[in-house]
Design a protein around this motif. Structure first.
Motif, PDB file in Angstrom:
ATOM      1  N   MET A   1     -19.764  31.003  46.700  1.00  0.00           N
ATOM      2  CA  MET A   1     -18.555  31.701  47.161  1.00  0.00           C
ATOM      3  C   MET A   1     -18.759  32.131  48.611  1.00  0.00           C
ATOM      4  N   LYS A   2     -17.806  31.822  49.486  1.00  0.00           N
ATOM      5  CA  LYS A   2     -17.907  32.157  50.892  1.00  0.00           C
ATOM      6  C   LYS A   2     -17.026  33.368  51.201  1.00  0.00           C
ATOM      7  N   GLY A   3     -17.475  34.149  52.189  1.00  0.00           N
ATOM      8  CA  GLY A   3     -16.682  35.293  52.598  1.00  0.00           C
ATOM      9  C   GLY A   3     -15.394  34.862  53.265  1.00  0.00           C
ATOM     10  N   THR A   4     -14.364  35.674  53.164  1.00  0.00           N
ATOM     11  CA  THR A   4     -13.064  35.343  53.725  1.00  0.00           C
ATOM     12  C   THR A   4     -12.864  35.939  55.111  1.00  0.00           C
ATOM     13  N   VAL A   5     -13.814  36.716  55.621  1.00  0.00           N
ATOM     14  CA  VAL A   5     -13.685  37.378  56.913  1.00  0.00           C
ATOM     15  C   VAL A   5     -14.936  37.107  57.738  1.00  0.00           C
ATOM     16  N   ASP A   6     -14.762  36.940  59.058  1.00  0.00           N
ATOM     17  CA  ASP A   6     -15.883  36.776  59.965  1.00  0.00           C
ATOM     18  C   ASP A   6     -16.717  38.059  59.952  1.00  0.00           C
ATOM     19  N   ARG A   7     -17.973  37.951  59.577  1.00  0.00           N
ATOM     20  CA  ARG A   7     -18.812  39.150  59.421  1.00  0.00           C
ATOM     21  C   ARG A   7     -19.029  39.882  60.742  1.00  0.00           C
ATOM     22  N   SER A   8     -19.025  39.171  61.856  1.00  0.00           N
ATOM     23  CA  SER A   8     -19.205  39.833  63.148  1.00  0.00           C
ATOM     24  C   SER A   8     -18.024  40.742  63.475  1.00  0.00           C
ATOM     25  N   VAL A   9     -16.838  40.383  62.989  1.00  0.00           N
ATOM     26  CA  VAL A   9     -15.652  41.218  63.217  1.00  0.00           C
ATOM     27  C   VAL A   9     -15.768  42.529  62.447  1.00  0.00           C
ATOM     28  N   LEU A  10     -16.359  42.477  61.254  1.00  0.00           N
ATOM     29  CA  LEU A  10     -16.477  43.678  60.431  1.00  0.00           C
ATOM     30  C   LEU A  10     -17.377  44.735  61.067  1.00  0.00           C
ATOM     31  N   ALA A  11     -18.244  44.323  61.991  1.00  0.00           N
ATOM     32  CA  ALA A  11     -19.126  45.279  62.658  1.00  0.00           C
ATOM     33  C   ALA A  11     -18.454  45.980  63.829  1.00  0.00           C
ATOM     34  N   HIS A  12     -17.179  45.702  64.070  1.00  0.00           N
ATOM     35  CA  HIS A  12     -16.452  46.340  65.168  1.00  0.00           C
ATOM     36  C   HIS A  12     -16.365  47.851  64.926  1.00  0.00           C
ATOM     37  N   PRO A  13     -16.429  48.654  66.006  1.00  0.00           N
ATOM     38  CA  PRO A  13     -16.350  50.117  65.836  1.00  0.00           C
ATOM     39  C   PRO A  13     -15.113  50.599  65.094  1.00  0.00           C
ATOM     40  N   LEU A  14     -14.010  49.842  65.145  1.00  0.00           N
ATOM     41  CA  LEU A  14     -12.820  50.251  64.400  1.00  0.00           C
ATOM     42  C   LEU A  14     -13.073  50.243  62.892  1.00  0.00           C
ATOM     43  N   PHE A  15     -13.962  49.387  62.434  1.00  0.00           N
ATOM     44  CA  PHE A  15     -14.290  49.327  61.013  1.00  0.00           C
ATOM     45  C   PHE A  15     -15.409  50.295  60.648  1.00  0.00           C
ATOM     46  N   THR A  16     -16.457  50.341  61.478  1.00  0.00           N
ATOM     47  CA  THR A  16     -17.647  51.117  61.127  1.00  0.00           C
ATOM     48  C   THR A  16     -17.563  52.583  61.529  1.00  0.00           C
ATOM     49  N   GLY A  17     -16.752  52.899  62.541  1.00  0.00           N
ATOM     50  CA  GLY A  17     -16.663  54.269  63.014  1.00  0.00           C
ATOM     51  C   GLY A  17     -17.749  54.664  63.996  1.00  0.00           C
ATOM     52  N   ILE A  18     -18.652  53.728  64.339  1.00  0.00           N
ATOM     53  CA  ILE A  18     -19.696  54.007  65.326  1.00  0.00           C
ATOM     54  C   ILE A  18     -19.739  52.873  66.339  1.00  0.00           C
ATOM     55  N   SER A  19     -20.359  53.121  67.475  1.00  0.00           N
ATOM     56  CA  SER A  19     -20.401  52.127  68.538  1.00  0.00           C
ATOM     57  C   SER A  19     -21.362  50.988  68.196  1.00  0.00           C
ATOM     58  N   TRP A  20     -21.260  49.883  68.985  1.00  0.00           N
ATOM     59  CA  TRP A  20     -22.175  48.758  68.799  1.00  0.00           C
ATOM     60  C   TRP A  20     -23.620  49.209  69.015  1.00  0.00           C
ATOM     61  N   ALA A  21     -23.858  50.010  70.072  1.00  0.00           N
ATOM     62  CA  ALA A  21     -25.223  50.456  70.377  1.00  0.00           C
ATOM     63  C   ALA A  21     -25.764  51.344  69.258  1.00  0.00           C
ATOM     64  N   HIS A  22     -24.907  52.223  68.735  1.00  0.00           N
ATOM     65  CA  HIS A  22     -25.323  53.100  67.638  1.00  0.00           C
ATOM     66  C   HIS A  22     -25.664  52.277  66.403  1.00  0.00           C
ATOM     67  N   LEU A  23     -24.851  51.258  66.111  1.00  0.00           N
ATOM     68  CA  LEU A  23     -25.108  50.400  64.956  1.00  0.00           C
ATOM     69  C   LEU A  23     -26.425  49.667  65.106  1.00  0.00           C
ATOM     70  N   SER A  24     -26.695  49.183  66.316  1.00  0.00           N
ATOM     71  CA  SER A  24     -27.948  48.452  66.552  1.00  0.00           C
ATOM     72  C   SER A  24     -29.162  49.347  66.332  1.00  0.00           C
ATOM     73  N   SER A  25     -29.141  50.549  66.918  1.00  0.00           N
ATOM     74  CA  SER A  25     -30.283  51.458  66.767  1.00  0.00           C
ATOM     75  C   SER A  25     -30.422  51.946  65.332  1.00  0.00           C
ATOM     76  N   LEU A  26     -29.297  52.145  64.654  1.00  0.00           N
ATOM     77  CA  LEU A  26     -29.328  52.597  63.268  1.00  0.00           C
ATOM     78  C   LEU A  26     -29.955  51.543  62.365  1.00  0.00           C
ATOM     79  N   THR A  27     -29.612  50.278  62.600  1.00  0.00           N
ATOM     80  CA  THR A  27     -30.165  49.197  61.790  1.00  0.00           C
ATOM     81  C   THR A  27     -31.677  49.101  61.962  1.00  0.00           C
ATOM     82  N   VAL A  28     -32.123  49.210  63.203  1.00  0.00           N
ATOM     83  CA  VAL A  28     -33.569  49.165  63.468  1.00  0.00           C
ATOM     84  C   VAL A  28     -34.274  50.342  62.809  1.00  0.00           C
TER      85      VAL A  28
END
Length: 307
Positions: A1-28
């Protein structure tokens, strides 16, 4: 089963509520703890050390970055697990397990300290020690989150009925600094509990005794604390009785206004928490709300500590 949405789009701050830089540091930051938890469960399941080389075997269909993003979307927008599973092309149980794992990691991070990268406050004692060392004036207040009413026939149904909200709620006690940056929040209490009782249960009296230079601004719901810890727990001056002369009334109102103006930043901190949809009205199991509130509060503290 394949996802119906581009996963890179889901990481946008409008979806996550945090910035790209914050997401990167949080993941690490969280990746090492997550790997350790996964390996620990596997070790317990097989009853010993692994027999194959690290990296061998089946791959995760939902990689760690996607697990973090899915959890943030769930916290920010309260999307059902089934919807997230459809977008990522995995089973709902996979998303449920991922959200539970990452939410627990977020809740245990502690709270960011302004201008102190890498330092995090995890306990009430940490907050008071930081405030005394740095000369920071603290602001404390409580907020309530509406929850579902316990099922009929179960004990303790009245414990969650808030006298102020007239609803079933759970209460969080929050401490912020004079800039409205979240420094700490406690384990949530049933909404029927008085604000001052919740603070005492968290151990604030012990902290006042050990850190006698710390001042905390409070509202009128904490008058009992102000009487027990004079000079440290500071509430608004009481209104004067009828018949007071005009100069005294004006002076009293000016002091009350100044106190409210200083305390307003903790209200801003509470408003930052309530911008995440899950804290506007909690519709899930009550025992999961404390971790959820802690997780969201730590994310908010990251953003405000660098503001």
């Amino acid at each position: 089963m394949k996802g119906t949405v581009d996963r890179s789009v889901l990481a946008h701050p409008l979806f996550t509520g945090i910035s790209w830089a914050h997401l990167s540091s949080l993941t690490v930051e969280l990746a090492g703890s997550w790997v350790a938890e996964v390996e620990g469960r596997r070790h317990q399941t097989r009853g010993g050390a692994r027999k194959r080389a690290p990296g061998a075997g089946a791959r995760h269909r939902l990689v760690f970055v996607d697990r973090v993003v899915a959890t943030l979307i769930h916290l920010r927008h309260d999307l059902p697990h089934a919807v997230l599973a459809l977008m990522y092309g995995v089973d709902r149980s996979t998303v449920t397990r991922a959200v539970g794992e990452v939410r627990g990691l977020l809740a245990g991070r502690g709270f960011a300290v302004p201008d102190r990268p890498g330092v995090r406050l995890r306990t009430l004692e940490d907050v008071f020690a930081y405030a005394q060392a740095e000369g920071v004036e603290l602001l404390l207040d409580a907020t309530e989150v509406q929850v579902r009413r316990p099922a009929a026939g179960r004990g303790g149904r009245r414990a969650f009925v808030s006298g102020k909200k007239k609803q079933n709620t759970m209460k969080a006690t929050v401490i912020a600094d004079d800039q409205g940056r979240t420094l700490w929040t406690d384990a949530l209490r049933p909404g029927r509990m008085h604000d001052a009782t919740a603070a005492r249960t968290a151990g604030i009296g012990r902290c006042f005794d050990h850190f006698d230079q710390v001042r905390v601004l409070l509202d009128d719901g904490y008058l009992g604390l102000s009487k027990d810890h004079r000079g440290q727990a500071l509430t608004q001056p009481r209104k004067l009785r009828p018949g007071a002369t005009l100069p005294f009334l004006e002076h009293n109102e000016r002091r009350r206004h100044e106190h409210s103006s200083q305390r307003i930043t903790v209200e801003h901190a509470l408003a930052d928490h309530k911008r995440w949809k899950q804290l506007q009205r909690w519709t899930h199991r009550r025992d999961r709300l404390p971790d959820t509130y802690q997780a969201i509060a730590t994310l908010v503290s990251d953003r405000t500590a660098t503001a």
